[in-house]
Design a protein around this motif. Structure first.
Motif, PDB file in Angstrom:
ATOM      1  N   ASP A 236      45.913  16.157 -43.684  1.00 24.37           N
ATOM      2  CA  ASP A 236      45.250  16.783 -44.832  1.00 24.37           C
ATOM      3  C   ASP A 236      43.766  16.439 -44.958  1.00 24.37           C
ATOM      4  N   GLN A 237      43.180  15.927 -43.907  1.00 24.15           N
ATOM      5  CA  GLN A 237      41.745  15.668 -43.901  1.00 24.15           C
ATOM      6  C   GLN A 237      41.086  16.492 -42.788  1.00 24.15           C
ATOM      7  N   GLN A 238      39.844  16.896 -43.034  1.00 24.86           N
ATOM      8  CA  GLN A 238      39.132  17.721 -42.062  1.00 24.86           C
ATOM      9  C   GLN A 238      38.194  16.874 -41.218  1.00 24.86           C
ATOM     10  N   PHE A 239      38.229  17.116 -39.911  1.00 21.99           N
ATOM     11  CA  PHE A 239      37.373  16.400 -38.976  1.00 21.99           C
ATOM     12  C   PHE A 239      36.645  17.400 -38.071  1.00 21.99           C
ATOM     13  N   ASP A 240      35.502  16.956 -37.539  1.00 24.82           N
ATOM     14  CA  ASP A 240      34.749  17.778 -36.596  1.00 24.82           C
ATOM     15  C   ASP A 240      35.298  17.568 -35.200  1.00 24.82           C
ATOM     16  N   GLY A 241      36.054  18.538 -34.719  1.00 29.79           N
ATOM     17  CA  GLY A 241      36.679  18.423 -33.418  1.00 29.79           C
ATOM     18  C   GLY A 241      36.078  19.361 -32.390  1.00 29.79           C
ATOM     19  N   MET A 242      36.797  19.553 -31.287  1.00 29.90           N
ATOM     20  CA  MET A 242      36.336  20.411 -30.203  1.00 29.90           C
ATOM     21  C   MET A 242      37.534  21.140 -29.609  1.00 29.90           C
ATOM     22  N   LYS A 243      37.323  22.408 -29.251  1.00 28.71           N
ATOM     23  CA  LYS A 243      38.366  23.161 -28.562  1.00 28.71           C
ATOM     24  C   LYS A 243      37.898  23.484 -27.155  1.00 28.71           C
ATOM     25  N   ASP A 244      38.736  23.159 -26.181  1.00 26.77           N
ATOM     26  CA  ASP A 244      38.473  23.505 -24.795  1.00 26.77           C
ATOM     27  C   ASP A 244      38.989  24.918 -24.565  1.00 26.77           C
ATOM     28  N   GLU A 245      38.064  25.868 -24.367  1.00 27.57           N
ATOM     29  CA  GLU A 245      38.442  27.270 -24.258  1.00 27.57           C
ATOM     30  C   GLU A 245      39.255  27.548 -23.001  1.00 27.57           C
TER      31      GLU A 245
ATOM     32  N   LEU B 101      36.324   3.730 -20.713  1.00 28.35           N
ATOM     33  CA  LEU B 101      35.800   5.013 -20.269  1.00 28.35           C
ATOM     34  C   LEU B 101      35.864   5.140 -18.753  1.00 28.35           C
ATOM     35  N   GLY B 102      36.376   6.281 -18.301  1.00 25.52           N
ATOM     36  CA  GLY B 102      36.456   6.555 -16.869  1.00 25.52           C
ATOM     37  C   GLY B 102      37.784   6.208 -16.243  1.00 25.52           C
ATOM     38  N   GLN B 103      38.624   5.421 -16.943  1.00 26.70           N
ATOM     39  CA  GLN B 103      39.929   5.075 -16.389  1.00 26.70           C
ATOM     40  C   GLN B 103      40.919   6.218 -16.592  1.00 26.70           C
ATOM     41  N   ASP B 104      41.963   6.231 -15.770  1.00 24.60           N
ATOM     42  CA  ASP B 104      42.934   7.325 -15.832  1.00 24.60           C
ATOM     43  C   ASP B 104      44.149   6.993 -16.694  1.00 24.60           C
ATOM     44  N   SER B 105      44.058   5.896 -17.447  1.00 23.54           N
ATOM     45  CA  SER B 105      45.162   5.543 -18.342  1.00 23.54           C
ATOM     46  C   SER B 105      44.609   4.946 -19.631  1.00 23.54           C
ATOM     47  N   MET B 106      45.450   4.948 -20.674  1.00 22.57           N
ATOM     48  CA  MET B 106      45.089   4.377 -21.971  1.00 22.57           C
ATOM     49  C   MET B 106      46.311   3.672 -22.521  1.00 22.57           C
ATOM     50  N   ILE B 107      46.089   2.720 -23.433  1.00 22.69           N
ATOM     51  CA  ILE B 107      47.177   1.968 -24.042  1.00 22.69           C
ATOM     52  C   ILE B 107      47.307   2.391 -25.494  1.00 22.69           C
ATOM     53  N   ILE B 108      48.494   2.892 -25.859  1.00 25.51           N
ATOM     54  CA  ILE B 108      48.773   3.303 -27.234  1.00 25.51           C
ATOM     55  C   ILE B 108      49.970   2.516 -27.736  1.00 25.51           C
TER      56      ILE B 108
ATOM     57  N   SER C 271      45.597   9.039 -19.280  1.00 23.01           N
ATOM     58  CA  SER C 271      44.490   9.273 -20.205  1.00 23.01           C
ATOM     59  C   SER C 271      44.130  10.745 -20.305  1.00 23.01           C
ATOM     60  N   LYS C 272      43.995  11.201 -21.520  1.00 22.75           N
ATOM     61  CA  LYS C 272      43.466  12.534 -21.799  1.00 22.75           C
ATOM     62  C   LYS C 272      42.218  12.412 -22.681  1.00 22.75           C
ATOM     63  N   THR C 273      41.671  11.211 -22.668  1.00 24.34           N
ATOM     64  CA  THR C 273      40.505  10.918 -23.494  1.00 24.34           C
ATOM     65  C   THR C 273      39.230  11.395 -22.811  1.00 24.34           C
ATOM     66  N   ILE C 274      38.338  12.020 -23.578  1.00 27.16           N
ATOM     67  CA  ILE C 274      37.036  12.418 -23.047  1.00 27.16           C
ATOM     68  C   ILE C 274      35.956  12.044 -24.060  1.00 27.16           C
ATOM     69  N   VAL C 275      34.724  12.021 -23.583  1.00 32.91           N
ATOM     70  CA  VAL C 275      33.585  11.789 -24.467  1.00 32.91           C
ATOM     71  C   VAL C 275      32.837  13.109 -24.622  1.00 32.91           C
ATOM     72  N   TRP C 276      32.642  13.520 -25.849  1.00 35.86           N
ATOM     73  CA  TRP C 276      31.974  14.789 -26.149  1.00 35.86           C
ATOM     74  C   TRP C 276      30.974  14.561 -27.280  1.00 35.86           C
ATOM     75  N   GLN C 277      29.716  14.901 -27.008  1.00 39.20           N
ATOM     76  CA  GLN C 277      28.645  14.704 -27.988  1.00 39.20           C
ATOM     77  C   GLN C 277      28.604  13.264 -28.495  1.00 39.20           C
ATOM     78  N   GLY C 278      28.818  12.323 -27.550  1.00 36.30           N
ATOM     79  CA  GLY C 278      28.710  10.905 -27.872  1.00 36.30           C
ATOM     80  C   GLY C 278      29.896  10.316 -28.592  1.00 36.30           C
ATOM     81  N   ARG C 279      30.985  11.071 -28.715  1.00 38.27           N
ATOM     82  CA  ARG C 279      32.166  10.576 -29.427  1.00 38.27           C
ATOM     83  C   ARG C 279      33.381  10.586 -28.507  1.00 38.27           C
ATOM     84  N   THR C 280      34.272   9.621 -28.717  1.00 39.33           N
ATOM     85  CA  THR C 280      35.528   9.577 -27.984  1.00 39.33           C
ATOM     86  C   THR C 280      36.535  10.474 -28.690  1.00 39.33           C
ATOM     87  N   ILE C 281      37.032  11.472 -27.961  1.00 42.81           N
ATOM     88  CA  ILE C 281      37.970  12.413 -28.575  1.00 42.81           C
ATOM     89  C   ILE C 281      39.228  12.513 -27.723  1.00 42.81           C
ATOM     90  N   VAL C 282      40.333  12.839 -28.386  1.00 43.40           N
ATOM     91  CA  VAL C 282      41.625  12.954 -27.705  1.00 43.40           C
ATOM     92  C   VAL C 282      42.310  14.233 -28.177  1.00 43.40           C
TER      93      VAL C 282
END
Length: 260
Positions: free
Chosen positions: A172-181, A224-231, A238-249
């Motif tokens: 229920d909160q709005q965030f500035d995200g990104m869509k990969d077309e 950053l740059g690794q192919d795995s992440m710990i959750i 890892s499906k994490t990328i950096v876009w406009q200086g921010r870490t996004i998933v």
């Protein structure tokens, strides 16, 4: 005019082609095409043939060619500086119309020209008549004008970015995200979500790693740059990328991180 985005794809909208024997008029069409080719318009921007091609002079590559003028009060075919460029303005007009651009200015020749019926042509004259249209697409468009000694082709393409900013709702909160077309995946900034939930976000610039803590519990760790992440202590691809200086998933990854 805009510069085409680096990360983008061109989507074909419309095209018009004419064939002519080579003569002085075709030489002028070729000269004018060089000024038009690869023009990019922002959404809402107006294309002006006269402003883009400029004044038709010998120093700018133009010669005398065929025009429609008036003699004794009647329209006649004769010659004039830059004659023949109406072939290009007509092709551009027809292409813009096919691409559903908004036509703002167009004039018919006083006599029907061989390559287009009156009403489907676009006569231009420096400082008098122009051919103008508005980019009605939500994307930038690129105008191509390719002319050989015997064939003219004009095309319009949309320039669609691979990645576009978008508003994303999460809990229920709005965030500035990104869509990969290309993939259709929507991404969201995990640091912004974490902070909205009172979690601690640690960024180590030297090691290029980001860690999110919920109290004493580590909920996310990534270098950053690794192919795995710990959750939550579990290793994931890892499906994490950096876009406009921010870490996004991806949204689905955010669901796992914040246990929705």
């Amino acid at each position: 005019m805009l510069v085409s985005p680096v990360s983008a794809k061109e989507v074909f909208l419309a095209q018009t082609s004419f064939s002519f024997p080579y003569d002085a008029s075709m030489a002028n069409t070729m000269a004018a095409s060089r000024y038009v080719n690869n023009t990019v318009l922002a959404p809402g921007e107006v294309f002006s043939f006269n402003q883009t091609v400029g004044e038709r002079t010998i120093s700018r590559g133009f010669v005398r060619g065929g025009i429609v003028s008036r003699a004794g009060g009647k329209p006649v075919f004769t010659t004039g500086m830059g004659g023949g460029i109406c072939r290009l303005s007509t092709a551009l007009y027809q292409t813009a119309k096919k691409a559903n651009m908004q036509i703002l200015e167009r004039h018919s020749h006083s006599l029907e020209v061989p390559y287009a019926k009156q009403g489907n042509d676009a006569a231009v004259s420096w400082g008098v008549w122009d051919m103008r249209f508005k980019n009605t697409s939500k994307y930038p468009i690129k105008i191509n004008a390719n002319c050989t000694r015997t064939r003219l082709t004009t095309s319009i393409y949309e320039i669609r970015p691979d990645k576009v900013a978008t508003k994303v709702y999460f809990d229920d909160q709005q965030f500035d995200g990104m869509k990969d077309e290309k993939s259709g995946i929507t991404y969201i900034p995990i640091a912004d979500i974490a902070k909205s939930k009172g979690m601690q976000v640690d960024w180590d610039g030297a090691k290029k790693q980001v860690r999110i803590m919920n109290g004493t519990k580590e909920v996310f760790y990534y270098v950053l740059g690794q192919d795995s992440m710990i959750i939550n202590g579990v290793k994931y691809p890892s499906k994490t990328i950096v876009w406009q200086g921010r870490t996004i998933v991806p949204l689905e990854t955010a669901d796992i991180i914040f246990a929705r």
